[in-house]
Design a protein around this motif. Structure first.
Motif, mmCIF file in Angstrom:
data_model
loop_
_atom_site.group_PDB
_atom_site.id
_atom_site.type_symbol
_atom_site.label_atom_id
_atom_site.label_comp_id
_atom_site.label_asym_id
_atom_site.label_seq_id
_atom_site.Cartn_x
_atom_site.Cartn_y
_atom_site.Cartn_z
ATOM 1 N N ALA A 114 0.832 -1.291 -0.094
ATOM 2 C CA ALA A 114 -0.014 0.050 0.050
ATOM 3 C C ALA A 114 0.756 1.318 -0.063
ATOM 4 C CB ALA A 114 -0.959 0.009 1.148
ATOM 5 N N ARG A 115 0.526 2.225 -0.860
ATOM 6 C CA ARG A 115 1.421 3.521 -1.146
ATOM 7 C C ARG A 115 0.800 4.598 -0.035
ATOM 8 N NH1 ARG A 115 5.678 2.601 -4.508
ATOM 9 N NH2 ARG A 115 5.104 0.858 -6.001
ATOM 10 N N VAL A 116 2.044 5.168 0.206
ATOM 11 C CA VAL A 116 1.555 6.388 1.142
ATOM 12 C C VAL A 116 1.227 7.449 0.199
ATOM 13 C CG1 VAL A 116 2.808 8.381 2.509
ATOM 14 C CG2 VAL A 116 3.651 5.976 2.828
ATOM 15 N N THR A 117 -0.228 8.011 0.408
ATOM 16 C CA THR A 117 -0.847 8.762 -0.280
ATOM 17 C C THR A 117 -0.489 10.387 0.206
ATOM 18 O OG1 THR A 117 -2.793 8.428 0.866
ATOM 19 C CG2 THR A 117 -2.327 7.320 -1.222
ATOM 20 N N ALA A 118 -0.537 10.384 1.545
ATOM 21 C CA ALA A 118 -0.230 12.005 2.273
ATOM 22 C C ALA A 118 0.322 11.407 3.647
ATOM 23 C CB ALA A 118 -1.970 12.300 2.298
ATOM 24 N N VAL A 119 1.207 12.725 3.782
ATOM 25 C CA VAL A 119 1.833 12.906 5.002
ATOM 26 C C VAL A 119 1.441 14.330 5.483
ATOM 27 C CG1 VAL A 119 4.065 12.947 6.261
ATOM 28 C CG2 VAL A 119 3.764 11.356 4.318
ATOM 29 N N ILE A 120 0.769 14.384 6.499
ATOM 30 C CA ILE A 120 -0.018 15.853 7.093
ATOM 31 C C ILE A 120 0.467 15.967 8.353
ATOM 32 C CG2 ILE A 120 -2.054 16.972 7.301
ATOM 33 C CD1 ILE A 120 -3.377 14.583 5.371
ATOM 34 N N PRO A 121 1.371 17.110 8.485
ATOM 35 C CA PRO A 121 1.567 17.577 9.879
ATOM 36 C C PRO A 121 0.478 18.234 10.297
ATOM 37 C CG PRO A 121 2.981 18.947 8.278
ATOM 38 C CD PRO A 121 1.893 17.670 7.615
ATOM 39 N N PHE A 122 0.454 18.387 11.660
ATOM 40 C CA PHE A 122 -0.596 19.405 12.416
ATOM 41 C C PHE A 122 -0.072 19.805 13.820
ATOM 42 C CE2 PHE A 122 -1.607 14.838 13.373
ATOM 43 C CZ PHE A 122 -1.963 14.879 14.612
ATOM 44 N N PRO A 123 -0.391 21.075 14.381
ATOM 45 C CA PRO A 123 0.086 21.340 15.489
ATOM 46 C C PRO A 123 -0.788 20.691 16.391
ATOM 47 C CG PRO A 123 -1.205 23.067 14.419
ATOM 48 C CD PRO A 123 -1.185 21.924 13.339
ATOM 49 N N VAL A 124 -0.083 20.400 17.793
ATOM 50 C CA VAL A 124 -0.754 19.815 18.817
ATOM 51 C C VAL A 124 -0.539 21.025 19.822
ATOM 52 C CG1 VAL A 124 -0.797 17.941 20.425
ATOM 53 C CG2 VAL A 124 -0.279 17.443 18.338
ATOM 54 N N ASP A 125 -1.985 21.322 20.502
ATOM 55 C CA ASP A 125 -1.808 22.625 21.486
ATOM 56 C C ASP A 125 -2.780 22.096 22.451
ATOM 57 O OD1 ASP A 125 -1.139 24.828 22.656
ATOM 58 O OD2 ASP A 125 -2.251 25.996 20.937
ATOM 59 N N ARG A 126 -2.452 21.120 23.536
ATOM 60 C CA ARG A 126 -3.075 20.690 24.388
ATOM 61 C C ARG A 126 -2.491 21.295 25.954
ATOM 62 N NH1 ARG A 126 -2.881 14.927 23.016
ATOM 63 N NH2 ARG A 126 -2.375 14.571 24.944
ATOM 64 N N ALA A 127 -3.313 20.967 26.803
ATOM 65 C CA ALA A 127 -2.864 21.623 28.090
ATOM 66 C C ALA A 127 -1.440 21.204 28.257
ATOM 67 C CB ALA A 127 -3.635 20.986 29.451
ATOM 68 N N ALA A 128 -0.928 20.138 28.559
ATOM 69 C CA ALA A 128 0.608 19.844 28.701
ATOM 70 C C ALA A 128 1.230 19.461 27.524
ATOM 71 C CB ALA A 128 0.407 18.588 29.701
ATOM 72 N N VAL A 129 0.833 19.675 26.413
ATOM 73 C CA VAL A 129 1.529 19.276 25.156
ATOM 74 C C VAL A 129 1.420 20.296 23.992
ATOM 75 C CG1 VAL A 129 1.943 17.723 23.382
ATOM 76 C CG2 VAL A 129 1.154 16.899 25.560
ATOM 77 N N GLN A 130 2.617 20.942 23.422
ATOM 78 C CA GLN A 130 2.608 21.826 22.361
ATOM 79 C C GLN A 130 3.676 20.776 21.585
ATOM 80 O OE1 GLN A 130 3.116 25.762 23.082
ATOM 81 N NE2 GLN A 130 0.936 25.773 24.088
ATOM 82 N N GLY A 131 3.238 20.640 20.401
ATOM 83 C CA GLY A 131 4.288 19.976 19.704
ATOM 84 C C GLY A 131 3.768 19.732 18.283
ATOM 85 N N ILE A 132 4.280 18.883 17.240
ATOM 86 C CA ILE A 132 3.863 18.553 16.050
ATOM 87 C C ILE A 132 3.378 17.178 15.764
ATOM 88 C CG2 ILE A 132 4.702 18.556 13.642
ATOM 89 C CD1 ILE A 132 6.756 20.702 14.607
ATOM 90 N N GLY A 133 2.362 16.904 15.574
ATOM 91 C CA GLY A 133 1.789 15.476 15.195
ATOM 92 C C GLY A 133 1.771 15.377 13.825
ATOM 93 N N VAL A 134 1.504 14.231 13.229
ATOM 94 C CA VAL A 134 1.554 13.879 11.792
ATOM 95 C C VAL A 134 0.552 12.810 11.592
ATOM 96 C CG1 VAL A 134 3.462 12.006 11.958
ATOM 97 C CG2 VAL A 134 3.059 13.597 9.873
ATOM 98 N N LYS A 135 -0.236 12.803 10.432
ATOM 99 C CA LYS A 135 -1.198 11.661 9.969
ATOM 100 C C LYS A 135 -0.320 11.180 8.689
ATOM 101 C CE LYS A 135 -5.594 10.562 8.867
ATOM 102 N NZ LYS A 135 -6.799 10.961 7.940
ATOM 103 N N VAL A 136 -0.223 9.817 8.511
ATOM 104 C CA VAL A 136 -0.014 9.041 7.328
ATOM 105 C C VAL A 136 -0.856 8.445 6.820
ATOM 106 C CG1 VAL A 136 1.799 7.598 6.118
ATOM 107 C CG2 VAL A 136 2.656 9.240 8.043
ATOM 108 N N ASP A 137 -1.576 8.890 5.341
ATOM 109 C CA ASP A 137 -2.550 8.039 4.784
ATOM 110 C C ASP A 137 -1.709 6.910 3.853
ATOM 111 O OD1 ASP A 137 -4.761 9.282 6.452
ATOM 112 O OD2 ASP A 137 -4.531 10.962 4.861
ATOM 113 N N LEU A 138 -2.711 5.804 3.642
ATOM 114 C CA LEU A 138 -2.081 4.873 2.799
ATOM 115 C C LEU A 138 -3.272 4.697 1.659
ATOM 116 C CD1 LEU A 138 -0.777 3.801 5.625
ATOM 117 C CD2 LEU A 138 0.693 2.851 3.927
ATOM 118 N N SER A 139 -2.743 4.006 0.570
ATOM 119 C CA SER A 139 -3.590 3.776 -0.537
ATOM 120 C C SER A 139 -4.700 2.729 -0.192
ATOM 121 C CB SER A 139 -3.054 3.317 -1.863
ATOM 122 O OG SER A 139 -2.093 2.222 -1.500
#
Length: 195
Positions: free
Chosen positions: A112-137
Motif C-alpha cells: 500500500a502506497r503512502v498517499t499523504a503525510v500531513i503535519p498538524f500542530p498539537v496544542d493541548r494543556a500539557a503538550v505543544q508539539g507537531i503531530g503527523v498523519k500518514v494515509d495509505l492507498s
C-alpha cells in the motif's frame, strides 16, 4: 542542516515529509517500550552479524517512520490499534479500539502506497508539539500525537542527556527529527545508505 520551530508553514519541513509520499508499506516492528517503527520503500538487509544463535541480518526499509516519544494510533480496515492514546482521539478514528498486538494483527496491505503525510500542530494543556498523519492507498492511516514532556533528570557527572524526538522520519537523504515541542531538525546523510 535544516532546523526550525514551527510545523508545516516552512517549505523545508514539508519537503522532508514529501520524501515518504508514494513509497510502499513493507512491515512494522515494535521497538523498546511502546515505540513502533513502520518501514516503507525498498526492502534492505543490513550487514551479517554473528550471534551465539548464528548469523543475523537486520531487515529494514529505505524509509522508516519511528514513533518515539508519542502516542500513536494505527487504523487498518475495521481495526484500530493504539498506544494508550486518550479515548477521544481513538474514538474519532473509529471503533473498536484496543491495544492488541499491532505487529502481528495489523492488516495494512503490504505494498500500500503512502498517499499523504500531513503535519498538524498539537496544542493541548500539557503538550505543544507537531503531530503527523500518514494515509495509505488501502485506506489505512497512522496518527502520531506528541506526549507531555517529562521533567528533565540531572545527568550523571561527565555525561550528556539527549532529548528524545517525538517522532522521526528516516530516508535515504537523511533523518527528520521532530520534537519535543514545536521544533524539528533535519540531519542530511553524509554517506550512502548501507544495503
Amino acid at each position: 542542516m535544516s532546523t526550525a520551530t514551527e510545523p508545516s508553514p516552512t517549505a523545508a519541513f514539508g519537503s522532508h515529509l514529501l520524501q515518504l509520499v508514494g513509497e510502499p508499506f513493507l512491515f512494522l516492528r515494535r521497538s523498546y517500550g511502546d515505540e513502533l517503527v513502520l518501514h516503507f520503500g525498498e526492502r534492505m538487509l543490513g550487514p551479517v552479524r554473528r550471534t551465539k544463535h548464528g548469523e543475523f541480518r537486520y531487515e529494514h526499509g529505505t524509509h522508516s517512520l519511528r514513533l518515539r516519544g508519542s502516542f500513536w494510533v494505527v487504523k487498518a480496515g475495521d481495526a484500530v490499534f493504539a498506544s494508550a492514546t486518550p479515548d477521544e482521539i481513538v474514538k474519532s478514528l473509529g471503533e473498536p479500539s484496543r491495544r492488541g498486538d499491532v505487529a502481528n494483527e495489523l492488516s495494512i496491505s503490504v505494498g500500500a502506497r503512502v498517499t499523504a503525510v500531513i503535519p498538524f500542530p498539537v496544542d493541548r494543556a500539557a503538550v505543544q508539539g507537531i503531530g503527523v498523519k500518514v494515509d495509505l492507498s488501502d485506506g489505512s492511516s497512522v496518527v502520531v500525537i506528541p506526549t507531555p514532556e517529562e521533567p528533565p533528570e540531572p545527568a550523571p557527572e561527565g555525561t550528556t542527556l539527549y532529548e528524545i524526538a517525538d517522532w522521526e522520519l528516516h530516508t535515504p537523504r537523511g533523518a527528520l527529527q521532530v520534537g519535543p515541542g514545536r521544533k524539528w531538525h533535519f540531519a542530511a546523510r553524509t554517506h550512502p545508505p548501507a544495503s
